[in-house]
Design a protein around this motif. Sequence first.
Motif, PDB file in Angstrom:
ATOM      1  N   HIS A  13      -4.398  21.151  14.354  1.00  0.00           N
ATOM      2  CA  HIS A  13      -5.320  22.091  13.741  1.00  0.00           C
ATOM      3  C   HIS A  13      -6.080  22.931  14.753  1.00  0.00           C
ATOM      4  O   HIS A  13      -6.460  24.052  14.459  1.00  0.00           O
ATOM      5  CB  HIS A  13      -6.303  21.351  12.825  1.00  0.00           C
ATOM      6  N   GLY A  14      -6.278  22.403  15.930  1.00  0.00           N
ATOM      7  CA  GLY A  14      -7.017  23.152  16.947  1.00  0.00           C
ATOM      8  C   GLY A  14      -6.107  23.908  17.887  1.00  0.00           C
ATOM      9  O   GLY A  14      -6.013  25.141  17.850  1.00  0.00           O
ATOM     10  N   VAL A  15      -5.399  23.186  18.723  1.00  0.00           N
ATOM     11  CA  VAL A  15      -4.581  23.791  19.776  1.00  0.00           C
ATOM     12  C   VAL A  15      -3.429  24.601  19.177  1.00  0.00           C
ATOM     13  O   VAL A  15      -3.188  25.742  19.583  1.00  0.00           O
ATOM     14  CB  VAL A  15      -4.049  22.718  20.753  1.00  0.00           C
ATOM     15  N   GLN A  16      -2.720  24.040  18.227  1.00  0.00           N
ATOM     16  CA  GLN A  16      -1.567  24.742  17.641  1.00  0.00           C
ATOM     17  C   GLN A  16      -2.002  26.053  16.987  1.00  0.00           C
ATOM     18  O   GLN A  16      -1.375  27.092  17.190  1.00  0.00           O
ATOM     19  CB  GLN A  16      -0.878  23.844  16.622  1.00  0.00           C
ATOM     20  N   ASN A  17      -3.102  26.034  16.214  1.00  0.00           N
ATOM     21  CA  ASN A  17      -3.576  27.260  15.565  1.00  0.00           C
ATOM     22  C   ASN A  17      -4.008  28.299  16.584  1.00  0.00           C
ATOM     23  O   ASN A  17      -3.732  29.490  16.421  1.00  0.00           O
ATOM     24  CB  ASN A  17      -4.712  26.948  14.591  1.00  0.00           C
ATOM     25  N   LEU A  18      -4.686  27.860  17.636  1.00  0.00           N
ATOM     26  CA  LEU A  18      -5.123  28.781  18.691  1.00  0.00           C
ATOM     27  C   LEU A  18      -3.915  29.436  19.364  1.00  0.00           C
ATOM     28  O   LEU A  18      -3.861  30.665  19.506  1.00  0.00           O
ATOM     29  CB  LEU A  18      -5.956  28.035  19.743  1.00  0.00           C
ATOM     30  N   LEU A  19      -2.949  28.631  19.774  1.00  0.00           N
ATOM     31  CA  LEU A  19      -1.784  29.173  20.463  1.00  0.00           C
ATOM     32  C   LEU A  19      -0.957  30.078  19.551  1.00  0.00           C
ATOM     33  O   LEU A  19      -0.488  31.130  19.977  1.00  0.00           O
ATOM     34  CB  LEU A  19      -0.916  28.036  21.032  1.00  0.00           C
ATOM     35  N   ARG A  20      -0.789  29.685  18.290  1.00  0.00           N
ATOM     36  CA  ARG A  20      -0.045  30.528  17.349  1.00  0.00           C
ATOM     37  C   ARG A  20      -0.715  31.886  17.158  1.00  0.00           C
ATOM     38  O   ARG A  20      -0.044  32.898  17.014  1.00  0.00           O
ATOM     39  CB  ARG A  20       0.061  29.843  15.986  1.00  0.00           C
ATOM     40  N   HIS A  21      -2.041  31.876  17.145  1.00  0.00           N
ATOM     41  CA  HIS A  21      -2.793  33.115  16.945  1.00  0.00           C
ATOM     42  C   HIS A  21      -2.554  34.094  18.093  1.00  0.00           C
ATOM     43  O   HIS A  21      -2.331  35.281  17.866  1.00  0.00           O
ATOM     44  CB  HIS A  21      -4.293  32.804  16.814  1.00  0.00           C
ATOM     45  N   PHE A  22      -2.605  33.601  19.316  1.00  0.00           N
ATOM     46  CA  PHE A  22      -2.479  34.468  20.489  1.00  0.00           C
ATOM     47  C   PHE A  22      -1.039  34.634  20.984  1.00  0.00           C
ATOM     48  O   PHE A  22      -0.740  35.590  21.682  1.00  0.00           O
ATOM     49  CB  PHE A  22      -3.353  33.946  21.632  1.00  0.00           C
ATOM     50  N   VAL A  23      -0.168  33.683  20.665  1.00  0.00           N
ATOM     51  CA  VAL A  23       1.219  33.716  21.138  1.00  0.00           C
ATOM     52  C   VAL A  23       2.128  33.482  19.927  1.00  0.00           C
ATOM     53  O   VAL A  23       2.438  32.345  19.577  1.00  0.00           O
ATOM     54  CB  VAL A  23       1.474  32.628  22.220  1.00  0.00           C
ATOM     55  N   PRO A  24       2.580  34.572  19.297  1.00  0.00           N
ATOM     56  CA  PRO A  24       3.397  34.432  18.077  1.00  0.00           C
ATOM     57  C   PRO A  24       4.678  33.624  18.262  1.00  0.00           C
ATOM     58  O   PRO A  24       5.199  33.062  17.298  1.00  0.00           O
ATOM     59  CB  PRO A  24       3.739  35.879  17.711  1.00  0.00           C
ATOM     60  N   GLU A  25       5.177  33.528  19.495  1.00  0.00           N
ATOM     61  CA  GLU A  25       6.400  32.769  19.755  1.00  0.00           C
ATOM     62  C   GLU A  25       6.207  31.263  19.582  1.00  0.00           C
ATOM     63  O   GLU A  25       7.171  30.517  19.431  1.00  0.00           O
ATOM     64  CB  GLU A  25       6.909  33.034  21.180  1.00  0.00           C
ATOM     65  N   VAL A  26       4.971  30.801  19.608  1.00  0.00           N
ATOM     66  CA  VAL A  26       4.689  29.367  19.452  1.00  0.00           C
ATOM     67  C   VAL A  26       4.825  28.982  17.980  1.00  0.00           C
ATOM     68  O   VAL A  26       4.183  29.561  17.111  1.00  0.00           O
ATOM     69  CB  VAL A  26       3.277  29.012  19.975  1.00  0.00           C
ATOM     70  N   GLN A  27       5.673  28.005  17.725  1.00  0.00           N
ATOM     71  CA  GLN A  27       5.883  27.505  16.366  1.00  0.00           C
ATOM     72  C   GLN A  27       5.204  26.156  16.148  1.00  0.00           C
ATOM     73  O   GLN A  27       4.736  25.859  15.057  1.00  0.00           O
ATOM     74  CB  GLN A  27       7.375  27.361  16.075  1.00  0.00           C
ATOM     75  N   GLU A  28       5.164  25.327  17.203  1.00  0.00           N
ATOM     76  CA  GLU A  28       4.652  23.969  17.059  1.00  0.00           C
ATOM     77  C   GLU A  28       4.140  23.457  18.397  1.00  0.00           C
ATOM     78  O   GLU A  28       4.617  23.858  19.453  1.00  0.00           O
ATOM     79  CB  GLU A  28       5.786  23.061  16.563  1.00  0.00           C
ATOM     80  N   VAL A  29       3.155  22.556  18.330  1.00  0.00           N
ATOM     81  CA  VAL A  29       2.629  21.890  19.523  1.00  0.00           C
ATOM     82  C   VAL A  29       2.896  20.397  19.368  1.00  0.00           C
ATOM     83  O   VAL A  29       2.629  19.816  18.323  1.00  0.00           O
ATOM     84  CB  VAL A  29       1.114  22.153  19.699  1.00  0.00           C
ATOM     85  N   ILE A  30       3.454  19.795  20.428  1.00  0.00           N
ATOM     86  CA  ILE A  30       3.855  18.387  20.389  1.00  0.00           C
ATOM     87  C   ILE A  30       3.270  17.650  21.595  1.00  0.00           C
ATOM     88  O   ILE A  30       3.307  18.163  22.708  1.00  0.00           O
ATOM     89  CB  ILE A  30       5.400  18.273  20.417  1.00  0.00           C
ATOM     90  N   ALA A  31       2.758  16.442  21.363  1.00  0.00           N
ATOM     91  CA  ALA A  31       2.288  15.600  22.460  1.00  0.00           C
ATOM     92  C   ALA A  31       3.502  15.020  23.172  1.00  0.00           C
ATOM     93  O   ALA A  31       4.358  14.407  22.539  1.00  0.00           O
ATOM     94  CB  ALA A  31       1.397  14.478  21.947  1.00  0.00           C
ATOM     95  N   ALA A  32       3.589  15.244  24.475  1.00  0.00           N
ATOM     96  CA  ALA A  32       4.748  14.757  25.252  1.00  0.00           C
ATOM     97  C   ALA A  32       4.500  13.357  25.758  1.00  0.00           C
ATOM     98  O   ALA A  32       3.408  12.984  26.071  1.00  0.00           O
ATOM     99  CB  ALA A  32       5.020  15.694  26.420  1.00  0.00           C
TER     100      ALA A  32
END
Length: 188
Positions: A169-188
């Motif tokens: 909800h935090g990092v993924q939404n932020l990155l999607r907003h500024f970087v449209p190429e981002v679809q998902e954020v995953i903990a490695a």
Amino acid sequence: MFIQTEATPNPATQKFLPGKVVMENGTAEFRSAEEAEASPLAARLFDIPGVTGVYFGYDFISVSKDNAEWQHLKPAILGSIMEHFMSGKPVMGDASILSEDVDAGDEFFDEGDESIVLTIKELLETRVRPAVAQDGGDITFRGFKDGKVYLNMKGSCSGCPSSTATLKHGVQNLLRHFVPEVQEVIAA
């Protein structure tokens, strides 16, 4: 010496603020007594029964525990931190364990995505990491592939019950907003 303590969103981790710089550059995380041998302070903290993890940020130390109660652990942790800083010993005995040095070589992404990765890293550095450091943790870039951003969770973020919500909800939404190429954020 006065050391402040703060609760973190992770009930198994507390943040300790010694009022001094802990790590001038980079960060360091220790998940076992063997790893902690690289740091006199981490080794001292792992000598306390119940301590399972130590993380050093710029001006704080996050300590994770097993099933022990904080009311029993905190006095020993505070004493160990105070004794260490009063002794004048360095926090790190071997600077090669700094996470910035280790993580940079482990990154993965396609060369064609370099500009996207630079934007992601800048957003992490300026907007995400300062907020997460307030909670005694850290999030670092691991890789980018097929629209997925892989991040390492450290300190109080590692194993935190709310880390999934922070990522999604935090990092993924932020990155999607500024970087449209981002679809998902995953903990490695």
